[in-house]
Each structure stands twice: as structure tokens, then as C-alpha cells.
Design a protein around this motif. Structure first.
Motif, PDB file in Angstrom:
ATOM      1  N   GLY A  99       2.496  16.256  -1.000  1.00 27.32           N
ATOM      2  CA  GLY A  99       3.572  16.557  -0.007  1.00 27.32           C
ATOM      3  C   GLY A  99       3.482  15.891   1.561  1.00 27.32           C
ATOM      4  N   ILE A 100       3.089  14.716   1.360  1.00 26.21           N
ATOM      5  CA  ILE A 100       3.028  13.907   2.688  1.00 26.21           C
ATOM      6  C   ILE A 100       3.748  12.487   2.621  1.00 26.21           C
ATOM      7  CG2 ILE A 100       0.607  14.915   3.313  1.00 26.21           C
ATOM      8  CD1 ILE A 100      -0.801  12.613   2.058  1.00 26.21           C
ATOM      9  N   VAL A 101       4.606  12.286   1.967  1.00 27.11           N
ATOM     10  CA  VAL A 101       5.536  11.285   1.873  1.00 27.11           C
ATOM     11  C   VAL A 101       5.980  10.841   3.206  1.00 27.11           C
ATOM     12  CG1 VAL A 101       7.650   9.962   0.888  1.00 27.11           C
ATOM     13  CG2 VAL A 101       6.041  11.134  -0.598  1.00 27.11           C
ATOM     14  N   ALA A 102       6.467  11.618   4.060  1.00 28.01           N
ATOM     15  CA  ALA A 102       7.159  11.263   5.375  1.00 28.01           C
ATOM     16  C   ALA A 102       6.014  11.399   6.227  1.00 28.01           C
ATOM     17  CB  ALA A 102       7.989  12.324   5.600  1.00 28.01           C
ATOM     18  N   ASP A 103       4.859  11.835   6.240  1.00 27.68           N
ATOM     19  CA  ASP A 103       3.971  11.967   7.162  1.00 27.68           C
ATOM     20  C   ASP A 103       2.544  11.778   6.554  1.00 27.68           C
ATOM     21  OD1 ASP A 103       2.595  12.465   9.748  1.00 27.68           O
ATOM     22  OD2 ASP A 103       3.157  14.283   9.846  1.00 27.68           O
ATOM     23  N   PHE A 104       2.222  10.613   6.217  1.00 26.87           N
ATOM     24  CA  PHE A 104       0.911  10.304   5.102  1.00 26.87           C
ATOM     25  C   PHE A 104      -0.316  10.672   6.159  1.00 26.87           C
ATOM     26  CE2 PHE A 104      -2.120   7.531   2.954  1.00 26.87           C
ATOM     27  CZ  PHE A 104      -1.695   7.867   1.553  1.00 26.87           C
ATOM     28  N   ASP A 105      -0.448  10.547   7.527  1.00 26.65           N
ATOM     29  CA  ASP A 105      -1.813  10.689   7.979  1.00 26.65           C
ATOM     30  C   ASP A 105      -1.741  11.903   8.745  1.00 26.65           C
ATOM     31  OD1 ASP A 105      -4.266  10.483   9.523  1.00 26.65           O
ATOM     32  OD2 ASP A 105      -3.611   8.521  10.312  1.00 26.65           O
ATOM     33  N   LYS A 106      -2.351  12.899   8.146  1.00 21.72           N
ATOM     34  CA  LYS A 106      -2.286  14.208   8.873  1.00 21.72           C
ATOM     35  C   LYS A 106      -3.344  14.277  10.262  1.00 21.72           C
ATOM     36  CE  LYS A 106       0.536  16.356   6.242  1.00 21.72           C
ATOM     37  NZ  LYS A 106       2.066  16.845   6.682  1.00 21.72           N
ATOM     38  N   ASP A 131      14.348  10.802  -0.052  1.00 19.46           N
ATOM     39  CA  ASP A 131      13.190  10.146   0.742  1.00 19.46           C
ATOM     40  C   ASP A 131      12.889   8.476   0.108  1.00 19.46           C
ATOM     41  OD1 ASP A 131      13.138  11.953   2.471  1.00 19.46           O
ATOM     42  OD2 ASP A 131      11.366  13.024   1.388  1.00 19.46           O
ATOM     43  N   LEU A 132      12.585   8.543  -1.221  1.00 20.49           N
ATOM     44  CA  LEU A 132      12.440   7.431  -1.802  1.00 20.49           C
ATOM     45  C   LEU A 132      13.767   6.388  -1.557  1.00 20.49           C
ATOM     46  CD1 LEU A 132      10.833   5.404  -3.931  1.00 20.49           C
ATOM     47  CD2 LEU A 132      12.307   6.687  -5.755  1.00 20.49           C
ATOM     48  N   PHE A 151       0.952  -1.065   0.014  1.00 22.15           N
ATOM     49  CA  PHE A 151       0.074   0.053  -0.060  1.00 22.15           C
ATOM     50  C   PHE A 151       0.949   1.309  -0.016  1.00 22.15           C
ATOM     51  CE2 PHE A 151      -3.221  -2.854   1.578  1.00 22.15           C
ATOM     52  CZ  PHE A 151      -4.233  -2.533   0.750  1.00 22.15           C
ATOM     53  N   ALA A 152       1.850   1.243   0.792  1.00 27.59           N
ATOM     54  CA  ALA A 152       3.060   2.531   0.702  1.00 27.59           C
ATOM     55  C   ALA A 152       3.505   2.520  -0.884  1.00 27.59           C
ATOM     56  CB  ALA A 152       4.110   2.284   1.829  1.00 27.59           C
ATOM     57  N   LYS A 153       3.778   1.761  -1.345  1.00 32.03           N
ATOM     58  CA  LYS A 153       4.400   1.686  -2.757  1.00 32.03           C
ATOM     59  C   LYS A 153       3.146   2.445  -3.692  1.00 32.03           C
ATOM     60  CE  LYS A 153       5.629  -0.921  -6.814  1.00 32.03           C
ATOM     61  NZ  LYS A 153       4.202  -0.642  -7.616  1.00 32.03           N
ATOM     62  N   ALA A 154       1.804   1.765  -3.508  1.00 33.92           N
ATOM     63  CA  ALA A 154       0.936   2.348  -4.500  1.00 33.92           C
ATOM     64  C   ALA A 154       0.538   3.849  -4.103  1.00 33.92           C
ATOM     65  CB  ALA A 154      -0.332   1.545  -4.218  1.00 33.92           C
ATOM     66  N   ALA A 155       0.471   4.101  -2.779  1.00 33.97           N
ATOM     67  CA  ALA A 155       0.343   5.571  -2.133  1.00 33.97           C
ATOM     68  C   ALA A 155       1.418   6.552  -2.729  1.00 33.97           C
ATOM     69  CB  ALA A 155       0.085   5.531  -0.761  1.00 33.97           C
ATOM     70  N   TRP A 156       2.585   6.346  -2.962  1.00 35.21           N
ATOM     71  CA  TRP A 156       3.807   7.032  -3.051  1.00 35.21           C
ATOM     72  C   TRP A 156       3.717   8.251  -4.182  1.00 35.21           C
ATOM     73  CZ3 TRP A 156       8.135   4.831  -0.298  1.00 35.21           C
ATOM     74  CH2 TRP A 156       9.077   5.691   0.116  1.00 35.21           C
ATOM     75  N   PRO A 157       3.177   7.940  -5.378  1.00 28.27           N
ATOM     76  CA  PRO A 157       2.779   9.242  -6.288  1.00 28.27           C
ATOM     77  C   PRO A 157       1.769  10.145  -5.636  1.00 28.27           C
ATOM     78  CG  PRO A 157       3.181   7.112  -7.478  1.00 28.27           C
ATOM     79  CD  PRO A 157       3.028   6.735  -5.851  1.00 28.27           C
TER      80      PRO A 157
END
Length: 270
Positions: free
Chosen positions: A124-131, A169-170, A112-118
Motif C-alpha cells: 500500500g505504498i505506491v504513492a509514498d514508498f518511503d515511510k 495510479d499505474l 527501480f520504480a518499475k521493479a518495486a511496483w508489485p
């Protein structure tokens, strides 16, 4: 559904566990977003005849709420109508070898992280996906934790959000177990020499196959080629590089690449 109820049911979790601990099974998840007539498909791999860019566009349309739920999954936490069913399934989990259950959890989260990356990159939430819960979901950390992952393919073609920091980051998320890596930065105008330096220093040492598409990345010069050439893993057997339409790349950079090409490389294309 938007609440990803499937992950909360122990029988569904058991089916996921069986899938994730199989060496050959593929994982597809389909959902119909509320108010939509079009289903959304999440697949653990590319579909037949699907390019990396097409896969990215498909997965970007997958509901963010389900991507987030998938990155929080703990298969052992599912519920059952009959308590005895859950006890038996948990007993089955415990009979697995070593850390198989936790590896399955990490594997699912990383899919799921891979799919969500783009999508995360564009927001702008790669390092902090859940605001809503800051500091709890980092895509690089989730990807890096997947110790069973041996292959990674991602396309960021034409994405203006790809910067040297985004590439770092990637790259920091690359699992040490990675053997095959395919990345496309085609047309990314902010991918420059520093971006290649960031990428190169995190390449897994056991990497056997590397495909890097930097077509029309005009900020790349011979210096970037040198950064990459000097850090190529000595385990590489197949290398594909595309630096066409990179005005700063000259024959001098290509000579440096040739000088540092690992002896293990049997197939080079570029």
C-alpha cells in the motif's frame, strides 16, 4: 550491501551512466542480503524464457532498501578517493549532449520504480514508498519522469490489491514516450469496467503495441470493453487482448471493439 554503497562511488556511477546512455546495454545488479545464502538479481529486463509473473516474483524478493536507494540516485553525487577522479568524471558528464545526465538519472530511478511496483502495491505504498520520509518517493511520478522509456511490461496476475484506483495510479505513471505496453491483470477480481476506463484515458497517444491480459477478470463487462475501444490510440499497429472467462463480455462488446479498432492496426490477437 543494504546501504547500496555502489551508488555512492563516482566510478560506479560513471559505469552506470555509460550503461544507461547506451541504446543496447542491459543492466543487471546482484546483491547478497545479510544473513542469506541466496543472491538476489535485479535486471533491467526479463531474463531469457522468463514470464512476466516470474520476473515479478524475482524482483519482489530484491531488498527494499536497495530499491529505495536506486530511486534516490543522483549519479553526479558519488564520491571518489581521489578528488581529481571525480572532477574528470563530472567533466565527462557535462560533455554529454543536452540533458543526458538527468535522463540517465531518471532512467535508473524508473527501472527501480518499475521493479518495486508489485511489492509497493502489496504494502500500500505506491504513492509514498518511503515511510521514513513521507511524500518524497512516488512511483507514478518517477516512472512518468523517464522521458526516454519506450517500453513497459508488468504483471499483476492474481493480485487482490489491484483495484480501479491502483490501475489509475499505474496509468498516471505512463511516460508520454511509451510505444510498447504489456500488462497482465489475469485473475484480478477487482479489475472491472472502471479500471479499464482509468487505464484507457491515460494510454499514451504514440503507443504502437498494446498487450492487455484480463483473463478471468469476472467483473469486466461490455461497458469496460467500450471504454477501452473508444480510447485506443490511433497509432496502434499491434493489439493483443485477452478477455477469456470474463462472463460479462458478450458479442455486443466485441462488435463495439471491432467498430473502434484503429485503421493502423495490422496485427490483432485476442
Amino acid at each position: 550491501d543494504s546501504q547500496a554503497t555502489v551508488f555512492q562511488r563516482i566510478w560506479c556511477d560513471f559505469e552506470l551512466y555509460v550503461n544507461l546512455t547506451s541504446t543496447s546495454a542491459l543492466l543487471d545488479i546482484v546483491t547478497l542480503p545479510e544473513g542469506s545464502r541466496n543472491a538476489r538479481l535485479f535486471s533491467g529486463t526479463r531474463l531469457p524464457y522468463e514470464s512476466l509473473s516470474e520476473q515479478r516474483r524475482r524482483e519482489t524478493r530484491f531488498p527494499k532498501s536497495i530499491l529505495l536507494a536506486g530511486m534516490r540516485v543522483a549519479l553526479q553525487d558519488g564520491d571518489a578517493t581521489e578528488e581529481e577522479d571525480k572532477k574528470r568524471i563530472l567533466a565527462s558528464f557535462e560533455q554529454g549532449p543536452g540533458d543526458q545526465l538527468e535522463n540517465a538519472n531518471r532512467r535508473l530511478r524508473s527501472l527501480f520504480a518499475k521493479a518495486a511496483w508489485p511489492l509497493a502495491l502489496s504494502l500500500g505504498i505506491v504513492a509514498d514508498f518511503d515511510k521514513k520520509h513521507p511524500g518524497t518517493i512516488s512511483l507514478p511520478e518517477i516512472l512518468h519522469a523517464d522521458k526516454l522509456r519506450t517500453q513497459l511490461s508488468l504483471s499483476f496476475a492474481q493480485m487482490e490489491e489491484i483495484t480501479p484506483a491502483a490501475v489509475r495510479d499505474l496509468a498516471m505513471g505512463f511516460p508520454e514516450t511509451l510505444e510498447e505496453l504489456q500488462l497482465s491483470f489475469e485473475g484480478c477480481q477487482k479489475v472491472n469496467d472502471q479500471a479499464l476506463r482509468e487505464l484507457s484515458q491515460y494510454l499514451p497517444r504514440g503507443l504502437r503495441v498494446l498487450s492487455l491480459d484480463c483473463l478471468s477478470c469476472r467483473a469486466i463487462s461490455d461497458a469496460g470493453i467500450q471504454h477501452l475501444a473508444c480510447e485506443l490510440p490511433t497509432s496502434l499497429t499491434k493489439l493483443t487482448l485477452h478477455f477469456d472467462m470474463c462472463a460479462g463480455v458478450s458479442s455486443a462488446g466485441l462488435r463495439v471493439l471491432a467498430q473502434h479498432l484503429p485503421e493502423s492496426v495490422q496485427d490483432f490477437r485476442g
